[in-house]
Motif scaffolding. Structure first.
Motif, mmCIF file in Angstrom:
data_model
loop_
_atom_site.group_PDB
_atom_site.id
_atom_site.type_symbol
_atom_site.label_atom_id
_atom_site.label_comp_id
_atom_site.label_asym_id
_atom_site.label_seq_id
_atom_site.Cartn_x
_atom_site.Cartn_y
_atom_site.Cartn_z
ATOM 1 N N LYS A 92 0.818 -1.211 0.000
ATOM 2 C CA LYS A 92 0.000 0.000 0.000
ATOM 3 C C LYS A 92 0.853 1.263 0.000
ATOM 4 C CE LYS A 92 -4.283 -1.398 2.265
ATOM 5 N NZ LYS A 92 -4.816 -1.597 3.616
ATOM 6 N N THR A 93 1.963 1.220 0.745
ATOM 7 C CA THR A 93 2.764 2.434 0.888
ATOM 8 C C THR A 93 3.240 2.992 -0.451
ATOM 9 O OG1 THR A 93 3.371 1.739 3.094
ATOM 10 C CG2 THR A 93 4.755 3.423 2.080
ATOM 11 N N ALA A 122 0.257 4.302 -2.444
ATOM 12 C CA ALA A 122 -0.261 5.580 -1.936
ATOM 13 C C ALA A 122 0.672 6.709 -2.341
ATOM 14 C CB ALA A 122 -0.397 5.515 -0.422
ATOM 15 N N ASN A 123 1.977 6.453 -2.189
ATOM 16 C CA ASN A 123 2.946 7.475 -2.570
ATOM 17 C C ASN A 123 2.797 7.838 -4.038
ATOM 18 O OD1 ASN A 123 3.846 7.260 -0.010
ATOM 19 N ND2 ASN A 123 5.877 6.428 -0.506
ATOM 20 N N MET A 153 -0.275 9.917 -4.757
ATOM 21 C CA MET A 153 -0.145 11.295 -4.337
ATOM 22 C C MET A 153 0.845 12.049 -5.206
ATOM 23 S SD MET A 153 -0.475 10.783 -0.239
ATOM 24 C CE MET A 153 -0.529 12.487 0.242
ATOM 25 N N ALA A 154 1.846 11.306 -5.697
ATOM 26 C CA ALA A 154 2.812 11.939 -6.603
ATOM 27 C C ALA A 154 2.134 12.317 -7.923
ATOM 28 C CB ALA A 154 3.990 10.998 -6.846
ATOM 29 N N GLU A 183 -0.963 13.209 -8.250
ATOM 30 C CA GLU A 183 -1.720 14.417 -7.967
ATOM 31 C C GLU A 183 -0.793 15.630 -7.953
ATOM 32 O OE1 GLU A 183 -5.025 16.160 -4.851
ATOM 33 O OE2 GLU A 183 -3.358 14.959 -4.127
ATOM 34 N N MET A 207 9.005 10.171 -9.092
ATOM 35 C CA MET A 207 8.466 9.563 -7.884
ATOM 36 C C MET A 207 7.469 8.473 -8.212
ATOM 37 S SD MET A 207 8.194 12.660 -5.227
ATOM 38 C CE MET A 207 6.694 12.327 -4.417
ATOM 39 N N GLU A 234 9.370 5.442 -9.627
ATOM 40 C CA GLU A 234 10.126 4.748 -8.570
ATOM 41 C C GLU A 234 9.206 3.927 -7.669
ATOM 42 O OE1 GLU A 234 13.969 7.697 -7.973
ATOM 43 O OE2 GLU A 234 12.355 7.668 -6.465
ATOM 44 N N ASN A 235 8.095 4.534 -7.305
ATOM 45 C CA ASN A 235 7.182 3.826 -6.403
ATOM 46 C C ASN A 235 6.520 2.633 -7.081
ATOM 47 O OD1 ASN A 235 6.914 4.947 -3.586
ATOM 48 N ND2 ASN A 235 6.993 6.818 -4.816
ATOM 49 N N VAL A 284 -1.093 4.682 5.718
ATOM 50 C CA VAL A 284 -1.639 3.687 4.787
ATOM 51 C C VAL A 284 -2.445 2.659 5.553
ATOM 52 C CG1 VAL A 284 0.110 3.891 2.983
ATOM 53 C CG2 VAL A 284 0.484 2.311 4.881
ATOM 54 N N PRO A 290 -3.799 7.045 0.077
ATOM 55 C CA PRO A 290 -3.400 8.388 -0.340
ATOM 56 C C PRO A 290 -4.460 9.432 -0.041
ATOM 57 C CG PRO A 290 -4.155 7.109 -2.228
ATOM 58 C CD PRO A 290 -4.204 6.196 -1.049
#
Lengths: 968, 121
Positions: free
Chosen positions: A761-762, A765-766, A769-770, A772, A792, A795-796, B84, B105
């Motif tokens: 998930k991390t 999520a990153n 948001m990147a 956005e 970003m 990479e994620n 998260v 997010p």
């Protein structure tokens, strides 16, 4: 003629004047001839002895003391014998021979000026009844004398002294007790003092012996001694009185004049006559000597013009005015300032001479210099106050008992504290009623001793407390005097209950210890600082095989330990923590080991230094055996239960157990007559999720889960099956299946899934948001920000992909896998992996060093798996090293190949090192990767029959991973 | 201006937060990558809100939350947990008055809505 008559009248007037003074003096004056006949007395004497009037012509002892023979102790007789001044305190005898009070009696020799022969004696008498009464009062209350009291050994040393010594002579108690008292005696008096000392040792009493003692400030004080020896104790009780001021007075009155003048001057008293205007009319010799002014200089001047202190001028004027107004006699004290500037405190008795018309003609002041006396009195007052403080604050009970009716006459506050009674509960009550009946003989005996004038030896009495208990007291008591008569007992009691209890406890504990030492089955030993045994009890002989004789003082403690290190550890731990308490193995003489519970405590001297170690050891061989047996039983049981994984029981509708699997019975005991919830769960009521009622109601099998608290919270699945017995009664049979293991696996799975989902998930999520962020950047046309966001995101996403790969591998490894046997060149495999990371290695400018042993290159293993291992190790090394070197080695170790990857990178904390093999463990969530690399390697290496170890000296100090694999 | 302390140890998230709060004048933001520097900031400055990540090392965000609640100086500062982890994480926290939650997010819009809610509400 006329002038002669005038002269005559002048002489007559002078005579009358002197007579007036003589008569007017407030203190008594009595003139005796050599045969003790009273020749002349003044008014004071006439007033005091009105019952014996007329006095003139009578013998002094007859008139004054109501006796038919001269008194044994009489200063007048002394003066007649010696021609010197004598002083004594004598009783004032009333009309019926009763003692009414006390008099200070000074007797001065009356010398005929012409012949130089002694004509008689002048007695100067001052009534000190009041003073005495106060003194007696004080004595009664405090039993302390203003006199210096002491116990003097026949060896010439003071044995005991009272505080007056310190106050009068200035020496401390220690100073006085530490040297022969002769050292302090004036050189001129030493001979006489030695004579007295000898006389005392022969048992003679000594009275009024006078000598001079050195005061700490270098001056000498005249002391008048009364001493009484106790030969069997080789010591004397002595009282010394400071008579310095009397001695001084003596010197003042060495010269006499004619009859009246002699009286006035001889007395040593100050006599000053003042006219109503305050001018001095007469100023006697004593006044001259005291003040340094000649009579001719003083006469005609007003006293307040030169003799008084500024402060006292007004008060003295008032006194004087009063006297002139007719209010006499009176007494007061005030200072006179001598010509030299010295201040002298004078105690005055004043009176006035009244003319025939009733008008005051003269005021006569008779004074005595009491400067020294006052000083001593002040010193004493200090001691009185101290004593009062002592009395009020003493921890010990201070009391007095009346001789008359045996009632308690005084009690200090400590009494309330010690006994719980109020003082008023007992003041005025008979003292014997507070004493334990068994102690009455002692109480009575000591009381009688005190009344007989003796000081009983310290004794013990039990005193009844308010609570009814008795308090153990240690008492010292002594006679209590009043006017020279014993009026009761004065004593001090100390609560020694606690001390007694401790004494008893000590005796008991010593005895107990002795018994314990030899009889209880416990090794008790002690070692000194050299490590050798100094104590070895009887049981130790049995336990260790060494006899007391071969151990004590010889054998080092090391002998009973397996290794020297153990013995050192015991002593070090005991010294550091003040106790060593562990189960250890101790060595028997024959070499076999004894499991023992060993407790060692250090023994310290008062300064805290360790002097010895005490050791106590219990042989726990039996206990260990029992423990092991129990453990075995338990293990066997678990094995049986584990093997069947089922237990069967039968329960009726009232929850009574009808049958329990024998395997269960071994754990839970006899089920007969017990309810199931009590038997299995230790409950008082039916279990909340019990399946039995439902099973009986629905006539269907019910499955529930239970946790068994008596078996380490083992989880079982209970299948409750209803059935009818031959009588048609419904029962249930329970099949209990152990699902602990299953539960554990389920829990692990849940954790795994949760961890994996968080890991995935991390980055997602990153990335989201990147994205956005990128959108916002596009709106603002911020190209740099757009690129950053893009990077970003990518990479994620890579991170997610890698994570998924790793997780898939991990799960794949969990499955069964056939390992291939392939020839592998370690060098070649490493180079292949390194190539993948070349880009990163170059960008970080890392150095790669390799060291491959020639014979350590060949390995037979699963190629894919081996690559996974290498990839993970190299991946980690590159990832966590920002600069420096990565070193790859391989070497042959017997049948194994050892491969290591070392870096100069981030290194690891101790905690990280411990947790490195945990799945999903990452030192920081910000770290790249999932946290599965090392666990995966471990799994593969273990499958291949090898091992993996990770080393790091700490954060920032690099990491080294060593993998050992069998060559084939 | 309201002061917000963000405790977040991931570099990417820090950058995103920086971007999120750029160009607005309502909030003054400090970002700290660990709990220890965050504590130092908290003793030096008064914050109106703390945005807290939960998965952090060496002190996890939840432990940090407990600490914040036990210290008189910080016990009443509202905390917005942004993680998260699912909302169940909030059940593990004690004394969750003044504690709020958003799952990553988060969008800029939602985040600011929430901040307004917390600070003005």
């Amino acid at each position: 003629m006329a002038s002669k008559r005038e002269k005559q009248r002048s002489v007559e007037e002078s005579e009358r004047f002197l007579n007036d003074i003589f008569s007017g003096i407030q203190d008594g004056i009595s003139v005796l001839d050599k045969n003790l006949n009273i020749i002349r007395v003044n008014h004071a004497m006439e007033r005091w002895y009105a019952h014996a009037m007329p006095l003139s012509g009578k013998k002094c002892y007859e008139a004054y003391h109501g006796r038919s023979r001269p008194c044994e102790i009489c200063p007048t007789r002394k003066t007649l014998q010696t021609g010197k001044l004598a002083y004594e305190v004598v009783p004032k005898i009333g009309p019926k021979g009763k003692i009414e009070g006390w008099l200070d009696l000074y007797s001065f020799p009356l010398i005929d000026r012409k012949t130089g022969k002694m004509e008689g004696v002048i007695e100067y008498v001052r009534d000190i009844t009041e003073q005495r009464r106060i003194e007696a009062e004080r004595d009664r209350l405090f039993n302390l004398s203003m006199d210096m009291m002491c116990i003097v050994g026949f060896d010439g040393y003071f044995k005991q002294i009272n505080p007056a010594w310190h106050y009068i002579l200035g020496w401390t108690e220690q100073e006085l007790l530490s040297k022969p008292y002769l050292d302090l005696v004036h050189p001129d008096d030493k001979k006489a003092t030695l004579a007295v000392q000898r006389s005392l040792t022969k048992g003679n009493k000594v009275a009024f012996f006078e000598n001079r003692y050195l005061r700490k400030d270098g001056a000498y004080r005249w002391l008048s001694w009364t001493a009484s020896p106790v030969q069997e104790e080789e010591r004397s009780f002595a009282i010394a009185r400071d008579i310095t001021w009397q001695k001084n007075a003596q010197e003042l009155i060495k010269k006499e004049h004619d009859f009246t003048a002699a009286v006035l001057n001889t007395v040593g008293a100050l006599i000053v006559v003042i006219d109503p205007s305050g001018r001095i009319v007469s100023f006697n010799k004593a006044c001259e000597e005291l003040t340094g002014y000649k009579a001719k200089d003083a006469e005609g001047r007003r006293i307040w013009d030169f003799l008084l202190t500024k402060k006292e001028k007004t008060p003295v004027k008032h006194v004087f005015k009063d006297l002139v107004a007719g209010n006499f006699p009176n007494r007061h004290e005030n200072y006179w300032i001598a010509k030299s500037g010295d201040r002298k405190l004078i105690s005055w008795s004043n009176t006035a001479i009244v003319s025939s018309k009733g008008k005051v003609e003269y005021v006569i002041g008779t004074g005595i210099d009491i400067t020294e006396q006052k000083r001593a009195e002040n010193a004493l007052k200090d001691s009185e106050e101290r004593y009062r403080t002592l009395f009020e604050n003493a921890q010990d009970v201070i009391y007095s008992v009346s001789a008359k009716d045996e009632t308690i006459t005084a009690l200090n506050p400590a009494f309330e504290k010690v006994t719980g009674w109020r003082r008023n509960d007992w003041l005025g009550k008979a003292f014997l009623s507070i004493i334990h009946p068994d102690d009455l003989p002692v109480a009575i005996r000591t009381f009688q001793q005190a009344l007989a004038g003796k000081t009983p030896k310290p004794y013990e009495l039990r005193i009844r407390k308010r609570s009814g208990e008795y308090v153990q007291g240690e008492f010292t008591s002594s006679p209590q005097y009043e006017r020279g008569e014993i009026v009761g007992e004065f004593g001090i009691g100390r609560d020694i209950t606690e001390r007694k209890r401790n004494e008893l406890a000590l005796i008991e504990s010593r005895e107990k210890l002795r018994l314990t030492m030899d009889h209880i089955p416990l090794h008790i030993g002690a070692i000194d600082k050299s490590g050798k045994f100094i104590l070895w009890n009887k049981y130790s002989e049995k336990m260790f095989g060494y006899t007391q004789k071969e151990v004590t003082g010889k054998m080092p403690a090391v002998n009973v330990h397996e290794k020297l290190k153990d013995a050192v550890d015991v002593v070090r731990t005991a010294g550091k923590n003040s106790i060593y308490d562990k189960e250890v193995n101790l060595k028997h003489k024959d070499g076999h080991m004894i499991p023992a519970h060993l407790v060692v405590v250090p023994y310290r001297d008062p300064s805290g230094k360790i002097m010895a170690y005490y050791g106590f050891a219990e042989d726990i061989t039996e206990r260990k055996r029992a423990e092991n047996e129990l453990k075995e039983t338990k293990e066997r049981l678990e094995y049986i239960l584990g093997a069947t994984k089922t237990g069967i029981d039968v329960i009726d509708s009232d929850f009574n157990l009808r049958y329990v699997d024998p395997a269960w019975q071994r754990t839970y005991g006899d089920p007969f007559g017990r309810k199931c919830y009590d038997y299995f769960m230790g409950r008082k009521n039916i279990c909340p999720n019990c399946g039995i009622p439902k099973a009986l109601r629905e006539k269907k099998t019910v499955v529930t889960e239970e946790i068994l608290p008596k078996e380490g919270n083992r989880v079982i699945e209970v299948h409750t099956i209803p059935f009818q017995d031959s009588d048609g009664k419904w029962l249930v049979a329970e099949f209990n299946i152990d699902i602990t293991q299953r539960k554990r696996i389920e829990e692990m799975k849940e954790n795994l899934i949760r961890d994996v989902s968080h890991e995935l998930k991390t980055p997602i999520a990153n990335a989201k948001m990147a994205v956005e962020m990128g959108e916002r950047a596009m709106a603002s046309r911020d190209l740099g920000r757009i690129l950053r966001a893009h990077k970003m995101v990518s990479e994620n996403i890579d991170r997610t992909k890698n994570d998924i790969d790793t997780i898939m591998k991990a799960f794949a490894l969990g499955q069964k896998q056939v390992l291939k046997k392939q020839r592998i060149s370690i060098k070649k495999a490493m180079n292949e992996v390194l190539r993948v990371y070349m880009k990163e290695i170059k960008s970080k400018k890392l150095k790669i060093r390799t060291a491959f042993g020639p014979i350590a290159d060949k390995l037979i293993a699963d190629k894919a798996n081996f690559r996974v291992i290498l990839s993970n190790l190299i991946d980690n090394a590159v990832k966590f090293t920002d600069k420096g070197t990565i070193t790859l080695t391989s070497s042959s170790k017997g049948k194994n190949i050892e491969i290591s990857v070392s870096d100069t990178g981030k290194g690891m904390s101790r905690e990280s090192l411990e947790r490195i093999f945990e799945r999903f463990y990452k030192a920081s969530s910000a770290m790249p990767g999932v946290g599965l690399g090392i666990p995966i390697c471990e799994q593969i290496v273990e499958k291949c029959g090898g091992s993996i170890e990770v080393f790091s000296a700490g954060p920032g100090k690099g990491t080294r991973v060593v993998v050992t694999l069998p060559k084939r | 201006m309201r002061k917000i302390l963000i405790v977040e140890d991931e570099k990417d998230m820090q950058e995103i937060y920086r971007d999120l709060f750029e160009g607005q004048a309502k909030y003054e933001v400090d970002i700290e990558s660990g709990t220890m520097p965050a504590l130092r900031k908290l003793t030096a400055k008064n914050y109106d809100l703390i945005i807290l990540d939960i998965i952090m090392e060496p002190i996890a965000g939840d432990s940090f939350f407990v600490y914040l609640r036990s210290d008189n100086k910080t016990s009443s500062i509202p905390v917005l947990v942004v993680s998260v982890l699912g909302p169940e994480i909030m059940e593990k926290l004690r004394r969750v008055d003044h504690a709020f939650y958003m799952q990553k997010p988060v969008t800029k819009e939602k985040l600011f809505e929430k901040l307004d809610d917390i600070i003005t509400g």
